[in-house]
Design a protein around this motif. Structure first.
Motif, PDB file in Angstrom:
ATOM      1  N   PHE A   5      26.573   4.977  15.831  1.00  0.00           N
ATOM      2  CA  PHE A   5      25.344   4.471  15.341  1.00  0.00           C
ATOM      3  C   PHE A   5      24.931   3.385  16.286  1.00  0.00           C
ATOM      4  O   PHE A   5      25.708   2.682  16.965  1.00  0.00           O
ATOM      5  CB  PHE A   5      24.945   4.136  13.916  1.00  0.00           C
ATOM      6  CG  PHE A   5      25.779   5.160  13.082  1.00  0.00           C
ATOM      7  CD1 PHE A   5      24.917   6.134  12.342  1.00  0.00           C
ATOM      8  CD2 PHE A   5      27.119   5.333  12.445  1.00  0.00           C
ATOM      9  CE1 PHE A   5      25.225   7.186  11.466  1.00  0.00           C
ATOM     10  CE2 PHE A   5      27.537   6.075  11.637  1.00  0.00           C
ATOM     11  CZ  PHE A   5      26.529   7.248  11.071  1.00  0.00           C
ATOM     12  N   LYS A   6      23.526   3.409  16.372  1.00  0.00           N
ATOM     13  CA  LYS A   6      22.885   2.178  17.084  1.00  0.00           C
ATOM     14  C   LYS A   6      22.315   1.180  15.900  1.00  0.00           C
ATOM     15  O   LYS A   6      21.447   1.864  15.151  1.00  0.00           O
ATOM     16  CB  LYS A   6      22.166   2.318  17.859  1.00  0.00           C
ATOM     17  CG  LYS A   6      21.385   1.306  18.613  1.00  0.00           C
ATOM     18  CD  LYS A   6      20.317   2.004  19.825  1.00  0.00           C
ATOM     19  CE  LYS A   6      19.735   0.767  20.534  1.00  0.00           C
ATOM     20  NZ  LYS A   6      18.501   1.097  21.317  1.00  0.00           N
ATOM     21  N   LEU A   7      22.554  -0.153  15.742  1.00  0.00           N
ATOM     22  CA  LEU A   7      21.921  -0.832  14.934  1.00  0.00           C
ATOM     23  C   LEU A   7      20.750  -1.711  15.642  1.00  0.00           C
ATOM     24  O   LEU A   7      21.027  -2.082  16.630  1.00  0.00           O
ATOM     25  CB  LEU A   7      22.680  -1.682  14.112  1.00  0.00           C
ATOM     26  CG  LEU A   7      22.121  -3.011  13.546  1.00  0.00           C
ATOM     27  CD1 LEU A   7      21.343  -2.574  12.104  1.00  0.00           C
ATOM     28  CD2 LEU A   7      23.269  -4.040  12.982  1.00  0.00           C
ATOM     29  N   ASP A   8      19.549  -1.292  15.195  1.00  0.00           N
ATOM     30  CA  ASP A   8      18.495  -2.023  15.823  1.00  0.00           C
ATOM     31  C   ASP A   8      17.641  -2.932  14.771  1.00  0.00           C
ATOM     32  O   ASP A   8      16.654  -2.233  14.144  1.00  0.00           O
ATOM     33  CB  ASP A   8      17.445  -1.027  16.526  1.00  0.00           C
ATOM     34  CG  ASP A   8      16.566  -1.814  17.626  1.00  0.00           C
ATOM     35  OD1 ASP A   8      16.477  -2.553  17.748  1.00  0.00           O
ATOM     36  OD2 ASP A   8      15.701  -1.100  17.850  1.00  0.00           O
ATOM     37  N   GLY A   9      18.278  -4.098  14.714  1.00  0.00           N
ATOM     38  CA  GLY A   9      17.702  -5.109  13.631  1.00  0.00           C
ATOM     39  C   GLY A   9      16.897  -6.107  14.201  1.00  0.00           C
ATOM     40  O   GLY A   9      16.871  -6.347  15.291  1.00  0.00           O
ATOM     41  N   SER A  12      19.724  -8.499  14.606  1.00  0.00           N
ATOM     42  CA  SER A  12      21.259  -7.987  15.159  1.00  0.00           C
ATOM     43  C   SER A  12      21.078  -6.654  15.702  1.00  0.00           C
ATOM     44  O   SER A  12      20.092  -6.000  15.470  1.00  0.00           O
ATOM     45  CB  SER A  12      22.414  -7.599  13.918  1.00  0.00           C
ATOM     46  OG  SER A  12      22.452  -8.853  13.305  1.00  0.00           O
ATOM     47  N   LYS A  13      21.628  -6.476  16.955  1.00  0.00           N
ATOM     48  CA  LYS A  13      21.574  -5.124  17.596  1.00  0.00           C
ATOM     49  C   LYS A  13      23.367  -4.779  17.904  1.00  0.00           C
ATOM     50  O   LYS A  13      24.051  -5.790  18.483  1.00  0.00           O
ATOM     51  CB  LYS A  13      20.775  -5.330  18.925  1.00  0.00           C
ATOM     52  CG  LYS A  13      19.512  -5.536  18.600  1.00  0.00           C
ATOM     53  CD  LYS A  13      18.491  -5.271  19.791  1.00  0.00           C
ATOM     54  CE  LYS A  13      16.996  -5.656  19.607  1.00  0.00           C
ATOM     55  NZ  LYS A  13      16.409  -5.162  18.545  1.00  0.00           N
ATOM     56  N   TYR A  49      26.841  -5.429   5.433  1.00  0.00           N
ATOM     57  CA  TYR A  49      25.884  -4.286   5.554  1.00  0.00           C
ATOM     58  C   TYR A  49      26.593  -3.170   4.382  1.00  0.00           C
ATOM     59  O   TYR A  49      25.485  -2.598   4.066  1.00  0.00           O
ATOM     60  CB  TYR A  49      26.212  -3.702   6.685  1.00  0.00           C
ATOM     61  CG  TYR A  49      25.286  -4.371   7.712  1.00  0.00           C
ATOM     62  CD1 TYR A  49      23.753  -4.125   7.878  1.00  0.00           C
ATOM     63  CD2 TYR A  49      25.897  -5.316   8.826  1.00  0.00           C
ATOM     64  CE1 TYR A  49      23.082  -4.896   8.951  1.00  0.00           C
ATOM     65  CE2 TYR A  49      25.159  -5.899   9.669  1.00  0.00           C
ATOM     66  CZ  TYR A  49      23.559  -5.777   9.665  1.00  0.00           C
ATOM     67  OH  TYR A  49      23.295  -6.494  10.500  1.00  0.00           O
ATOM     68  N   LEU A  58      25.073   7.093   5.390  1.00  0.00           N
ATOM     69  CA  LEU A  58      25.184   7.234   6.965  1.00  0.00           C
ATOM     70  C   LEU A  58      25.887   8.532   7.246  1.00  0.00           C
ATOM     71  O   LEU A  58      25.530   9.029   8.340  1.00  0.00           O
ATOM     72  CB  LEU A  58      25.678   5.938   7.754  1.00  0.00           C
ATOM     73  CG  LEU A  58      24.888   4.811   7.620  1.00  0.00           C
ATOM     74  CD1 LEU A  58      25.730   3.698   8.272  1.00  0.00           C
ATOM     75  CD2 LEU A  58      23.418   4.860   8.089  1.00  0.00           C
ATOM     76  N   SER A  66      17.541   8.988  11.863  1.00  0.00           N
ATOM     77  CA  SER A  66      17.664   7.190  11.312  1.00  0.00           C
ATOM     78  C   SER A  66      17.354   6.901  10.074  1.00  0.00           C
ATOM     79  O   SER A  66      16.979   7.705   9.144  1.00  0.00           O
ATOM     80  CB  SER A  66      16.715   6.252  12.304  1.00  0.00           C
ATOM     81  OG  SER A  66      15.470   6.466  11.934  1.00  0.00           O
ATOM     82  N   ASP A  71      16.856  -5.066   7.547  1.00  0.00           N
ATOM     83  CA  ASP A  71      16.832  -5.731   8.708  1.00  0.00           C
ATOM     84  C   ASP A  71      16.473  -4.662   9.973  1.00  0.00           C
ATOM     85  O   ASP A  71      16.215  -5.457  11.015  1.00  0.00           O
ATOM     86  CB  ASP A  71      18.331  -6.341   9.001  1.00  0.00           C
ATOM     87  CG  ASP A  71      18.449  -7.182  10.308  1.00  0.00           C
ATOM     88  OD1 ASP A  71      17.542  -7.932  10.449  1.00  0.00           O
ATOM     89  OD2 ASP A  71      19.423  -6.867  11.171  1.00  0.00           O
ATOM     90  N   ILE A  74      19.068   2.046  11.639  1.00  0.00           N
ATOM     91  CA  ILE A  74      20.333   2.638  12.198  1.00  0.00           C
ATOM     92  C   ILE A  74      19.971   3.575  12.514  1.00  0.00           C
ATOM     93  O   ILE A  74      19.637   4.892  11.980  1.00  0.00           O
ATOM     94  CB  ILE A  74      21.477   2.494  11.159  1.00  0.00           C
ATOM     95  CG1 ILE A  74      21.402   0.731  10.682  1.00  0.00           C
ATOM     96  CG2 ILE A  74      22.685   3.167  11.427  1.00  0.00           C
ATOM     97  CD1 ILE A  74      22.472   0.697   9.729  1.00  0.00           C
TER      98      ILE A  74
END
Length: 102
Positions: A5-9, A12-13, A49, A58, A66, A71, A74
């Motif tokens: 996964f990619k967290l694009d917060g 936070s990334k 998280y 997830l 996604s 935040d 994901i």
């Protein structure tokens, strides 16, 4: 099953992976290597998280799908339903792709 996964917060990334067993097991891609949840910082992130969402949610995400949370978002980058290789082999192969992409 293993998903990446990619967290694009907002704050936070990150790139992370979950191995879905009875309890999801977290791996974080940090400084061009995979760090597992036995690392105190990764364990703290998992706890943080896990409070924001059920990590098992997830599991149902398909490639490109996604989920929103407080935040940010994901995004599922990759999903291995029945991998022939071990978790570490898959993660390190994927990290080689990330390095090529840089």
């Amino acid at each position: 099953m293993i998903s990446i996964f990619k967290l694009d917060g907002k704050e936070s990334k990150a790139i992370f992976a979950l191995e879905f067993n009875e309890t999801p097991y977290l791996f974080l891609y940090f400084n061009q290597e995979w760090v597992n949840e036995t690392d105190p910082e990764v364990k703290a992130l998992k706890e943080e998280y896990s409070k924001a969402m059920d990590l098992n949610d997830l599991k149902d995400l398909e490639l490109g799908e996604s989920i929103d949370f407080d935040d940010g978002v994901i995004l599922c980058l990759s999903k291995f339903e029945n991998p022939n290789s071990g978790v570490k082999d898959i993660l390190y192969s994927y990290s080689e792709l990330l390095l090529v992409d840089d």
